[in-house]
Design a protein around this motif. Structure first.
Motif, PDB file in Angstrom:
ATOM      1  N   PHE A  27      13.579  -4.892 -48.118  1.00 25.41           N
ATOM      2  CA  PHE A  27      13.782  -6.307 -48.385  1.00 25.41           C
ATOM      3  C   PHE A  27      14.941  -6.873 -47.569  1.00 25.41           C
ATOM      4  O   PHE A  27      14.891  -8.025 -47.121  1.00 25.41           O
ATOM      5  CB  PHE A  27      14.015  -6.525 -49.880  1.00 25.41           C
ATOM      6  N   SER A  28      15.969  -6.068 -47.382  1.00 26.52           N
ATOM      7  CA  SER A  28      17.079  -6.533 -46.535  1.00 26.52           C
ATOM      8  C   SER A  28      16.608  -6.762 -45.111  1.00 26.52           C
ATOM      9  O   SER A  28      16.966  -7.764 -44.467  1.00 26.52           O
ATOM     10  CB  SER A  28      18.202  -5.495 -46.534  1.00 26.52           C
ATOM     11  N   ALA A  30      13.598  -7.458 -44.283  1.00 27.79           N
ATOM     12  CA  ALA A  30      12.673  -8.591 -44.267  1.00 27.79           C
ATOM     13  C   ALA A  30      13.418  -9.919 -44.255  1.00 27.79           C
ATOM     14  O   ALA A  30      12.927 -10.907 -43.700  1.00 27.79           O
ATOM     15  CB  ALA A  30      11.764  -8.517 -45.495  1.00 27.79           C
ATOM     16  N   LEU A  31      14.608  -9.949 -44.838  1.00 27.84           N
ATOM     17  CA  LEU A  31      15.397 -11.187 -44.786  1.00 27.84           C
ATOM     18  C   LEU A  31      15.909 -11.450 -43.369  1.00 27.84           C
ATOM     19  O   LEU A  31      16.161 -12.587 -43.006  1.00 27.84           O
ATOM     20  CB  LEU A  31      16.575 -11.099 -45.766  1.00 27.84           C
ATOM     21  N   ASP A  32      16.038 -10.405 -42.599  1.00 27.97           N
ATOM     22  CA  ASP A  32      16.551 -10.575 -41.241  1.00 27.97           C
ATOM     23  C   ASP A  32      15.445 -10.784 -40.209  1.00 27.97           C
ATOM     24  O   ASP A  32      15.699 -11.324 -39.140  1.00 27.97           O
ATOM     25  CB  ASP A  32      17.377  -9.341 -40.847  1.00 27.97           C
ATOM     26  N   HIS A  33      14.260 -10.276 -40.495  1.00 25.07           N
ATOM     27  CA  HIS A  33      13.171 -10.334 -39.513  1.00 25.07           C
ATOM     28  C   HIS A  33      11.983 -11.079 -40.109  1.00 25.07           C
ATOM     29  O   HIS A  33      11.419 -10.652 -41.124  1.00 25.07           O
ATOM     30  CB  HIS A  33      12.753  -8.927 -39.099  1.00 25.07           C
ATOM     31  N   GLN A  34      11.627 -12.173 -39.455  1.00 27.13           N
ATOM     32  CA  GLN A  34      10.534 -13.002 -39.955  1.00 27.13           C
ATOM     33  C   GLN A  34       9.193 -12.273 -39.931  1.00 27.13           C
ATOM     34  O   GLN A  34       8.369 -12.426 -40.842  1.00 27.13           O
ATOM     35  CB  GLN A  34      10.437 -14.279 -39.110  1.00 27.13           C
ATOM     36  N   PHE A  37       8.932 -10.186 -42.881  1.00 21.97           N
ATOM     37  CA  PHE A  37       8.728 -11.010 -44.070  1.00 21.97           C
ATOM     38  C   PHE A  37       7.274 -11.464 -44.152  1.00 21.97           C
ATOM     39  O   PHE A  37       6.658 -11.420 -45.226  1.00 21.97           O
ATOM     40  CB  PHE A  37       9.656 -12.227 -44.017  1.00 21.97           C
ATOM     41  N   ASP A  38       6.722 -11.894 -43.000  1.00 14.55           N
ATOM     42  CA  ASP A  38       5.324 -12.332 -42.993  1.00 14.55           C
ATOM     43  C   ASP A  38       4.394 -11.198 -43.408  1.00 14.55           C
ATOM     44  O   ASP A  38       3.428 -11.409 -44.160  1.00 14.55           O
ATOM     45  CB  ASP A  38       4.935 -12.834 -41.599  1.00 14.55           C
ATOM     46  N   ALA A  39       4.689 -10.026 -42.905  1.00 13.22           N
ATOM     47  CA  ALA A  39       3.837  -8.879 -43.252  1.00 13.22           C
ATOM     48  C   ALA A  39       3.901  -8.591 -44.747  1.00 13.22           C
ATOM     49  O   ALA A  39       2.884  -8.297 -45.385  1.00 13.22           O
ATOM     50  CB  ALA A  39       4.276  -7.648 -42.460  1.00 13.22           C
TER      51      ALA A  39
END
Lengths: 328, 183
Positions: A27-28, A30-34, A37-39
């Motif tokens: 999750f960390s 995913a907050l940094d990489h869009q 996050f999309d995945a």
């Protein structure tokens, strides 16, 4: 955790099997990489489906647990069967070759030497009878690799210049065989007649001997030839036991390269039917071959035997091999 | 599209000033970017604001990222489904008579259930095309095993090996489903 490493955790998100540490890392990241996050957002649909116990059960039913193959089940597979059959075939061939080679190396005179037995016969008939039964000696590959000259066997008897001498010596040896019964001598003549001997230039009457009588005659004749048995002792010594026929003079010579040592019997015991059992012990190291001579008469210088030959007597060469020699 | 409510804008400012809620601000940024890649920018901002409002009003006590993140994704998905349904009812794509529209019930949305069922069937068919190792990993995950437990079960050398295997399997599964979980 960088994005590629975090992406590897995506598969555990939908199934809800990530540990707390893995969740925090994913999750960390995913907050940094869009993209991550999309995945994860796209994965939400799958997570929703897999959160339903009914859907899980349906998927699990479509994923049967791989059955553990037992050793018997593994053996019944075609590949395993083929492998087992190949191994069994190789084993059979190996055993057959081993038995064949051990038989070829056995330094014991066998029934095949019956043809050399001193059966009484007129000197002029002997060559014909011998020529019919002579067979080429079998020489194994290992024996061919030896630096020593090949075995001489009894083929040498077919040489014309030695036939007369041999016939005379055998005739004299026969005279000393007092233990043989008249019946045996008669059966021996019958055997010679079966072989095809010619007496006096006229085809002789050759009644066929019954198989049992033929076998008995051959057995009697085999007793008249020396039987040699070579064994390997634990001390590195070799023990040679020779049972020589009655009336013969036995000489044993050990060949070491180009030198020849005449062996002296440590023990000599009189056996049944006038035979003599002599026992020789000698160091096995360096010995290439052992020559056995049984002569009708004693000679003054036995060391000349390798050069002059057996002179019509019995001759045999055995090859001691440390690896294949049996232990007593 | 409705404008962003005033309280939501205030909320964003508050989030930005609160160190603890910096996570929410970054979360909003990701949600907007994700939704904007599929819908309009305005709709994406609306979705993000609605998610944050729900988080703020109903789940204010959830602060841990391990809980907050999946919760926000779940709310986002519900909001997206609701937005689609609303757009369908508004006739933005097809004009449908009001009489033909089904009455809303308490049960699950039949369309959504149908879509889920269809996805499940596609997923089942796609899993069947995977290799033995991938199916085994997926089966163990469905049984609730974590990656370290799967590593022991499959006797893999390291945990990273399992990560790599699972990552490849997920790619294969996604590819077998046409590149998207949803049709």
């Amino acid at each position: 955790m960088n994005r590629p490493e975090a992406e590897k955790l995506l598969g555990g998100y939908a199934t809800g099997t990530l540990t707390e540490a893995e969740k925090a890392e994913l999750f960390s990241a995913a907050l940094d990489h869009q993209e991550l996050f999309d995945a994860l957002a796209d994965e939400e649909m799958l997570r929703e489906i897999l959160a339903d116990p009914g859907a899980r059960q349906r998927l699990l039913a479509a994923l049967p647990e791989p059955q553990r193959v037992s050793w018997w089940g593994w053996l019944r597979r075609p590949a395993a069967l083929g492998l087992a059959a190949s191994l069994a075939g190789a084993l059979v061939v190996g055993v057959a070759l081993w038995m064949y080679s051990s038989r070829a190396d056995r330094p014991v005179v066998e029934m095949a030497d019956v043809r050399t037995a001193p059966v009484p016969a007129p000197p002029e008939n002997r060559p014909q009878a011998k020529a019919v039964v002579q067979a080429p000696p079998k020489v194994s590959k290992r024996q061919e690799a030896k630096p020593i000259a090949p075995r001489e066997e009894k083929v040498e008897l077919a040489q014309p210049d030695q036939l007369a001498l041999r016939a005379r010596s055998e005739a004299s040896a026969e005279n000393r065989l007092t233990d043989q019964s008249a019946e045996v001598k008669q059966k021996a003549r019958e055997v010679r007649g079966v072989i095809g001997g010619v007496v006096g230039g006229v085809p002789a009457f050759t009644p066929a001997a019954p198989p049992t009588a033929l076998y008995r005659i051959a057995k009697e004749a085999a007793r008249a030839v020396p039987i040699a048995n070579l064994e390997r002792m634990d001390s590195g010594q070799a023990r040679l036991t020779v049972t020589s026929p009655a009336g013969g003079v036995l000489y044993v010579a050990a060949r070491k390269g180009s030198t020849v040592d005449l062996l002296t019997a440590q023990q000599s015991i009189a056996g049944p039917s006038g035979t003599t059992e002599a026992r020789y012990e000698f160091p096995l190291a360096g010995v290439d071959a052992v020559d056995l001579y049984v002569l009708p008469v004693a000679i003054s210088n036995p060391l000349t035997l390798p050069a002059n030959g057996s002179g019509g007597g019995y001759y045999r060469r055995v090859y001691p091999d440390e690896k294949t020699l049996p232990k007593p | 599209m409705p404008a962003i409510p005033a309280y939501a804008r205030i909320l964003i400012k508050e989030i930005a000033t609160d160190p603890h809620d910096q996570t929410l601000a970054r979360l909003r940024e990701r949600i907007v970017a994700f939704a904007a890649s599929r819908y309009t920018r305005e709709a994406a901002e609306d979705l993000a604001q609605e998610v944050l409002v729900v988080l703020h009003e109903k789940y204010g006590e959830v602060t841990r990222l391990e809980e907050l993140f999946p919760l926000s994704l779940q709310i986002l998905r519900f909001k997206i489904v609701a937005m689609r349904r609303k757009a369908y009812r508004h006739g933005e794509h097809t004009q449908v008579s009001v009489d033909d529209l089904p009455l809303a019930g308490d049960g699950p949305d039949p369309e959504e259930m149908m879509a889920r069922q269809e996805t499940l069937e596609r997923l089942t068919a796609a899993i069947a095309t995977l290799g033995e190792r991938c199916r085994e990993i997926f089966r163990l995950k469905l049984q609730g095993l974590s990656f370290p437990e799967i590593q022991k079960q499959m006797r893999a050398e390291s945990l990273n090996t399992i990560y790599t295997w699972d990552h490849r399997c997920r790619k294969q599964l996604l590819s077998a489903m046409g590149g998207r979980w949803e049709k």
